[in-house]
Design a protein around this motif. Structure first.
Motif, PDB file in Angstrom:
ATOM      1  N   TYR A 269       0.830  -1.207   0.000  1.00 38.23           N
ATOM      2  CA  TYR A 269       0.000   0.000   0.000  1.00 38.23           C
ATOM      3  C   TYR A 269       0.872   1.268   0.000  1.00 38.23           C
ATOM      4  O   TYR A 269       0.486   2.305   0.528  1.00 38.23           O
ATOM      5  N   GLY A 270       2.032   1.169  -0.631  1.00 36.82           N
ATOM      6  CA  GLY A 270       2.944   2.305  -0.671  1.00 36.82           C
ATOM      7  C   GLY A 270       2.597   3.319  -1.743  1.00 36.82           C
ATOM      8  O   GLY A 270       1.548   3.258  -2.393  1.00 36.82           O
ATOM      9  N   LYS A 271       3.512   4.259  -1.990  1.00 33.65           N
ATOM     10  CA  LYS A 271       3.284   5.342  -2.942  1.00 33.65           C
ATOM     11  C   LYS A 271       3.439   4.889  -4.387  1.00 33.65           C
ATOM     12  O   LYS A 271       2.811   5.448  -5.291  1.00 33.65           O
ATOM     13  N   GLU A 272       4.279   3.891  -4.630  1.00 37.88           N
ATOM     14  CA  GLU A 272       4.504   3.407  -5.987  1.00 37.88           C
ATOM     15  C   GLU A 272       3.339   2.542  -6.462  1.00 37.88           C
ATOM     16  O   GLU A 272       2.471   2.160  -5.682  1.00 37.88           O
ATOM     17  N   ASP A 273       3.366   2.260  -7.768  1.00 38.48           N
ATOM     18  CA  ASP A 273       2.305   1.424  -8.343  1.00 38.48           C
ATOM     19  C   ASP A 273       2.461  -0.040  -7.955  1.00 38.48           C
ATOM     20  O   ASP A 273       1.480  -0.791  -7.950  1.00 38.48           O
ATOM     21  N   TYR A 274       3.688  -0.442  -7.660  1.00 43.59           N
ATOM     22  CA  TYR A 274       3.917  -1.838  -7.299  1.00 43.59           C
ATOM     23  C   TYR A 274       5.209  -1.948  -6.497  1.00 43.59           C
ATOM     24  O   TYR A 274       6.023  -1.009  -6.447  1.00 43.59           O
ATOM     25  N   PHE A 275       5.359  -3.114  -5.873  1.00 39.86           N
ATOM     26  CA  PHE A 275       6.589  -3.420  -5.145  1.00 39.86           C
ATOM     27  C   PHE A 275       7.146  -4.737  -5.680  1.00 39.86           C
ATOM     28  O   PHE A 275       6.434  -5.730  -5.781  1.00 39.86           O
ATOM     29  N   ASP A 276       8.427  -4.739  -6.032  1.00 34.78           N
ATOM     30  CA  ASP A 276       9.111  -5.923  -6.548  1.00 34.78           C
ATOM     31  C   ASP A 276      10.214  -6.289  -5.559  1.00 34.78           C
ATOM     32  O   ASP A 276      11.138  -5.502  -5.322  1.00 34.78           O
ATOM     33  N   ASP A 277      10.110  -7.487  -4.961  1.00 38.53           N
ATOM     34  CA  ASP A 277      11.121  -7.869  -3.977  1.00 38.53           C
ATOM     35  C   ASP A 277      12.377  -8.461  -4.616  1.00 38.53           C
ATOM     36  O   ASP A 277      13.296  -8.902  -3.920  1.00 38.53           O
ATOM     37  N   GLN A 278      12.399  -8.491  -5.959  1.00 38.99           N
ATOM     38  CA  GLN A 278      13.553  -9.005  -6.716  1.00 38.99           C
ATOM     39  C   GLN A 278      13.778 -10.506  -6.500  1.00 38.99           C
ATOM     40  O   GLN A 278      14.844 -11.024  -6.792  1.00 38.99           O
ATOM     41  N   LYS A 279      12.753 -11.164  -6.015  1.00 35.61           N
ATOM     42  CA  LYS A 279      12.844 -12.615  -5.813  1.00 35.61           C
ATOM     43  C   LYS A 279      11.646 -13.329  -6.437  1.00 35.61           C
ATOM     44  O   LYS A 279      11.265 -14.418  -6.012  1.00 35.61           O
TER      45      LYS A 279
END
Length: 322
Positions: A269-279
């Motif tokens: 639910y952050g400011k960016e459109d998505y979160f990628d944990d790189q995993k």
């Protein structure tokens, strides 16, 4: 007399005279177009949940059901298959096999789509399945494996793993119990046969499956089942027993351990459109993503204040990633 002999006799009697309430008998009775479940099958519904899930039964899978009961779930499986011998029903009790044959004749009269030869009834032991290696797409058992003591339970699970094709599914419903049981309960052969005193904690049950090689585990439902009280059972405290519906999938075992889905979800639910944990996990903003316990632990270690991770609901509905 061994505990397996006691179990044999209990279900021999239940085959000859239907014992309503012998087990939980709260299985879902599928309401599907053209499917009629004969009353006698419902009366002999000796299970503690349902192993019939439409999403497992696409593309006419070859199916194995161990412990036939009155044949209700075999009939439900056949609804999705409708091929000669498409469903193998296996039981060690001759009387139960004969009762199922009679019940299928009734089902054939009540369902114009059903033919008794859709089900291949065979005598066989769960500890030594008369089935070829890697030949089954979907295997199932309902309220049977909890009867087995530990060494036999491991054998039964290993046999299911052996006969399943790669990525095949073992669908199960069994009683579980998180409280310790005293030795009197554990060693009571009749209570074990009645699907009570053999109940294991969920974590122990899952470990048996993953130790056998199943790389993916899905806990699909967790429901109240029975109470063992001091007035009626040899226990000093109330013991609460639940049933779980669980799928073990013959996926390769990941290097970092099995993927166990217990109904956990991650929400970014952050400011960016998505979160990628790189995993391999991409969480789109405010879009819940089902995650396995292993991924939940890894994400929690990031200590982000814009990432919510739910606790286990023990009700996994599919989707998501590991």
């Amino acid at each position: 007399m061994s505990y397996l002999e006691t179990t044999h006799n209990v279900y021999k009697d239940a085959a000859l005279v239907p014992d309503v309430g012998l087990c939980c008998t709260t299985n879902a009775i599928w309401e599907l177009p053209g499917l009629k479940i004969p009353k006698i099958m419902q009366e002999m519904n000796y299970g503690c949940g349902s192993t019939v899930h439409a999403k497992d039964l696409t593309n006419n899978p070859k199916m194995l059901y161990v412990g036939v009961g009155g044949g209700m779930e075999l009939l439900q499986f056949s609804y999705f298959n409708r091929q000669k011998g498409g469903v193998i029903g296996l039981d060690v009790v001759d009387e139960m096999l004969e009762a199922s044959r009679k019940n299928f004749a009734i089902a054939e009269e009540q369902n114009d789509w059903f033919q008794s030869d859709f089900v291949d009834l065979r005598k066989g032991d769960a500890l030594n399945l008369p089935i070829d290696d890697n030949s089954i797409d979907v295997a199932a058992q309902n309220c049977l494996f909890n009867i087995f003591k530990m060494d036999d339970l491991k054998k039964a699970v290993a046999e299911m793993y052996r006969v399943l094709k790669p990525h095949g599914k073992l669908i199960m419903s069994d009683p579980t119990c998180e409280q310790p049981m005293n030795e009197t309960l554990r060693n009571d052969e009749k209570l074990r046969a009645l699907c009570l005193s053999g109940s294991l904690p969920i974590a122990d049950y899952v470990k048996i499956l993953t130790d056998a090689g199943f790389g993916t585990i899905e806990i699909r439902a967790r429901k109240p089942y029975r109470i063992l009280d001091p007035e009626n059972y040899p226990t000093d405290e109330l013991i609460f027993i639940e049933s779980i519906e669980i799928a073990a999938i013959k996926d390769p075992m990941p290097e970092d351990g099995p993927c166990v889905f217990t109904g956990r979800t991650a929400i970014f639910y952050g400011k960016e459109d998505y979160f990628d944990d790189q995993k391999g996990h991409i969480l789109y903003k405010n879009q819940p993503l089902a995650i396995c316990d292993k991924t939940a632990l890894a994400l929690s270690k990031l200590h982000r204040d814009d990432l919510f991770i739910s606790q286990s609901s023990f009700n996994y509905g599919g989707g998501g990633c590991c």
